[in-house]
Design a protein around this motif. Structure first.
Motif, mmCIF file in Angstrom:
data_model
loop_
_atom_site.group_PDB
_atom_site.id
_atom_site.type_symbol
_atom_site.label_atom_id
_atom_site.label_comp_id
_atom_site.label_asym_id
_atom_site.label_seq_id
_atom_site.Cartn_x
_atom_site.Cartn_y
_atom_site.Cartn_z
ATOM 1 N N LEU A 76 0.816 -1.215 0.000
ATOM 2 C CA LEU A 76 0.000 0.000 0.000
ATOM 3 C C LEU A 76 0.854 1.271 0.000
ATOM 4 O O LEU A 76 0.368 2.353 0.318
ATOM 5 N N GLY A 77 2.095 1.134 -0.361
ATOM 6 C CA GLY A 77 3.012 2.256 -0.460
ATOM 7 C C GLY A 77 4.373 1.726 -0.841
ATOM 8 O O GLY A 77 4.582 0.513 -0.946
ATOM 9 N N THR A 78 5.331 2.628 -1.066
ATOM 10 C CA THR A 78 6.692 2.174 -1.291
ATOM 11 C C THR A 78 7.222 1.594 0.015
ATOM 12 O O THR A 78 6.687 1.874 1.101
ATOM 13 N N PRO A 79 8.272 0.767 -0.040
ATOM 14 C CA PRO A 79 8.828 0.250 1.207
ATOM 15 C C PRO A 79 9.176 1.351 2.209
ATOM 16 O O PRO A 79 8.906 1.212 3.408
ATOM 17 N N LEU A 80 9.758 2.440 1.720
ATOM 18 C CA LEU A 80 10.104 3.536 2.628
ATOM 19 C C LEU A 80 8.859 4.173 3.221
ATOM 20 O O LEU A 80 8.815 4.474 4.426
ATOM 21 N N GLU A 81 7.832 4.383 2.399
ATOM 22 C CA GLU A 81 6.593 4.986 2.915
ATOM 23 C C GLU A 81 5.964 4.111 3.994
ATOM 24 O O GLU A 81 5.529 4.615 5.034
ATOM 25 N N VAL A 82 5.901 2.811 3.749
ATOM 26 C CA VAL A 82 5.266 1.918 4.720
ATOM 27 C C VAL A 82 6.037 1.912 6.033
ATOM 28 O O VAL A 82 5.457 2.120 7.107
ATOM 29 N N TYR A 83 7.333 1.693 5.944
ATOM 30 C CA TYR A 83 8.124 1.608 7.175
ATOM 31 C C TYR A 83 8.185 2.946 7.903
ATOM 32 O O TYR A 83 7.949 3.009 9.120
ATOM 33 N N ALA A 84 8.477 4.019 7.180
ATOM 34 C CA ALA A 84 8.630 5.322 7.830
ATOM 35 C C ALA A 84 7.313 5.825 8.405
ATOM 36 O O ALA A 84 7.283 6.372 9.519
ATOM 37 N N THR A 85 6.219 5.634 7.678
ATOM 38 C CA THR A 85 4.920 6.080 8.188
ATOM 39 C C THR A 85 4.570 5.366 9.480
ATOM 40 O O THR A 85 4.195 5.988 10.480
ATOM 41 N N ASN A 86 4.684 4.049 9.473
ATOM 42 C CA ASN A 86 4.263 3.283 10.645
ATOM 43 C C ASN A 86 5.134 3.554 11.855
ATOM 44 O O ASN A 86 4.638 3.754 12.968
ATOM 45 N N THR A 87 6.440 3.569 11.674
ATOM 46 C CA THR A 87 7.322 3.744 12.822
ATOM 47 C C THR A 87 7.311 5.174 13.337
ATOM 48 O O THR A 87 7.378 5.410 14.548
ATOM 49 N N THR A 88 7.200 6.149 12.428
ATOM 50 C CA THR A 88 7.131 7.545 12.870
ATOM 51 C C THR A 88 5.857 7.798 13.664
ATOM 52 O O THR A 88 5.885 8.454 14.721
ATOM 53 N N ALA A 89 4.728 7.287 13.177
ATOM 54 C CA ALA A 89 3.474 7.476 13.902
ATOM 55 C C ALA A 89 3.536 6.829 15.279
ATOM 56 O O ALA A 89 3.121 7.427 16.286
ATOM 57 N N THR A 90 4.063 5.625 15.348
ATOM 58 C CA THR A 90 4.120 4.935 16.637
ATOM 59 C C THR A 90 5.010 5.682 17.622
ATOM 60 O O THR A 90 4.636 5.879 18.795
ATOM 61 N N TYR A 91 6.173 6.129 17.159
ATOM 62 C CA TYR A 91 7.051 6.815 18.104
ATOM 63 C C TYR A 91 6.508 8.181 18.478
ATOM 64 O O TYR A 91 6.684 8.632 19.621
ATOM 65 N N ALA A 92 5.831 8.860 17.550
ATOM 66 C CA ALA A 92 5.195 10.130 17.905
ATOM 67 C C ALA A 92 4.176 9.927 19.016
ATOM 68 O O ALA A 92 4.141 10.680 20.006
ATOM 69 N N VAL A 93 3.339 8.917 18.871
ATOM 70 C CA VAL A 93 2.312 8.647 19.888
ATOM 71 C C VAL A 93 2.952 8.245 21.211
ATOM 72 O O VAL A 93 2.596 8.757 22.280
ATOM 73 N N LEU A 94 3.919 7.328 21.169
ATOM 74 C CA LEU A 94 4.541 6.864 22.404
ATOM 75 C C LEU A 94 5.299 7.982 23.116
ATOM 76 O O LEU A 94 5.195 8.134 24.346
#
Length: 293
Positions: A76-94
């Motif tokens: 559902l995105g480029t490898p960079l988009e998938v990984y960066a989106t998910n990990t950035t969102a999680t760390y922002a929330v945490l």
């Protein structure tokens, strides 16, 4: 706990979670990039879980967080988009939750955190039933992002003392949609062999999230989830014999057993699933494997 922020609130699990928590009397703030479905939360924040400003608005008054926002598949995105989106969102929330003293965060991890189900190589699980310690073999950005999210949960606990529960969801959908998917998978059962034909009714997903929010626990915990049976109306023993004959078994598996070990969910969260995709199956009989060829 009085107010809970739910990110990814317009997704399949998010909508059910918001409804479930509101019905229990929680005040809920719903955060999503857009809202295409009705939302019963009393506060709605249209924003991005990667944004400190948007997450900060969502955290106002919250003493619990359910983080579900993610790109849910590597295609559902480029490898960079998938990984960066998910990990950035999680760390922002945490990190923002930790800095504000939020005592509990529940994260959506995935059965894919051990990497095998989406692995592009010809690999299989190290054993069945799967548990939270099954050896990983990760080669895709989505699975890698979920592995990173679980590591971030441990770091958040160590840095801020935030209690975090990362729930490893399998295929999770509404009951009728699960039955449709089961019919599709029955045409080629091998497509789900690497994940043990595991699934979860979305109503049980919301109940598991509730349990993770209120459980008396400290630290960071990874908890596997699944229904008590497999997605296909076929004996588990026959599925294993035909589609995973070389995968070792940690103990004897019966014909009606699931292939995910959910003891930690019972012991840590006091959670047991209630719903089966087969509850309304006509006649309740199993299919013959010859019918799945």
């Amino acid at each position: 706990m009085t107010r809970v922020l739910v990110t990814g609130a317009d997704g399949t699990i998010g909508r059910e979670t918001v409804r479930h928590l509101v019905a229990l009397g929680f005040a809920v703030t719903a955060l999503s990039r857009s809202f295409e479905h009705p939302c019963v939360a009393d506060r709605i924040v249209t924003g991005d879980a990667r944004s400190p400003e948007d997450v900060g608005r969502g955290l106002e008054g919250a003493d619990g967080v359910v983080h579900l926002a993610a790109i849910p598949h590597p295609r559902l995105g480029t490898p960079l988009e998938v990984y960066a989106t998910n990990t950035t969102a999680t760390y922002a929330v945490l990190s923002l939750a930790g800095e504000r003293g939020v005592r509990r965060v529940v994260l959506a991890s995935s059965i894919n955190a051990f990497g095998v189900p989406m692995n592009p190589h010809d690999v299989g699980p190290a054993y069945y039933p799967l548990d939270e310690d099954v050896p990983a073999d990760v080669a895709d950005p989505y699975s890698l992002s979920k592995q990173a999210d679980e590591a971030a949960a441990r770091a958040a606990w160590r840095q801020w003392g935030t209690g975090v529960v990362a729930l490893r969801f399998p295929l999770t959908q509404q009951h009728d949609r699960l039955r449709e998917i089961a019919a599709d998978v029955a045409r080629d059962p091998a497509v789900m062999a690497r994940e043990g034909w595991a699934y979860l009714d979305v109503r049980d997903a919301a109940r598991a999230i509730e349990a993770a929010l209120v459980a008396e626990l400290d630290g960071a915990h990874v908890v596997g989830l699944a229904a008590d049976d497999v997605l296909l109306a076929v004996p588990t023993t026959e599925l294993l014999a035909r589609f995973a004959p070389d995968v070792p078994l940690r103990w004897a598996v019966g014909p009606d057993d699931a292939l995910v070990d959910t003891r930690r969910a019972r012991e840590v969260l006091g959670f047991r699933p209630r719903h089966s995709v087969h509850a309304c199956a006509a006649g309740g009989s199993v299919q013959e494997l010859d019918d799945l060829s």
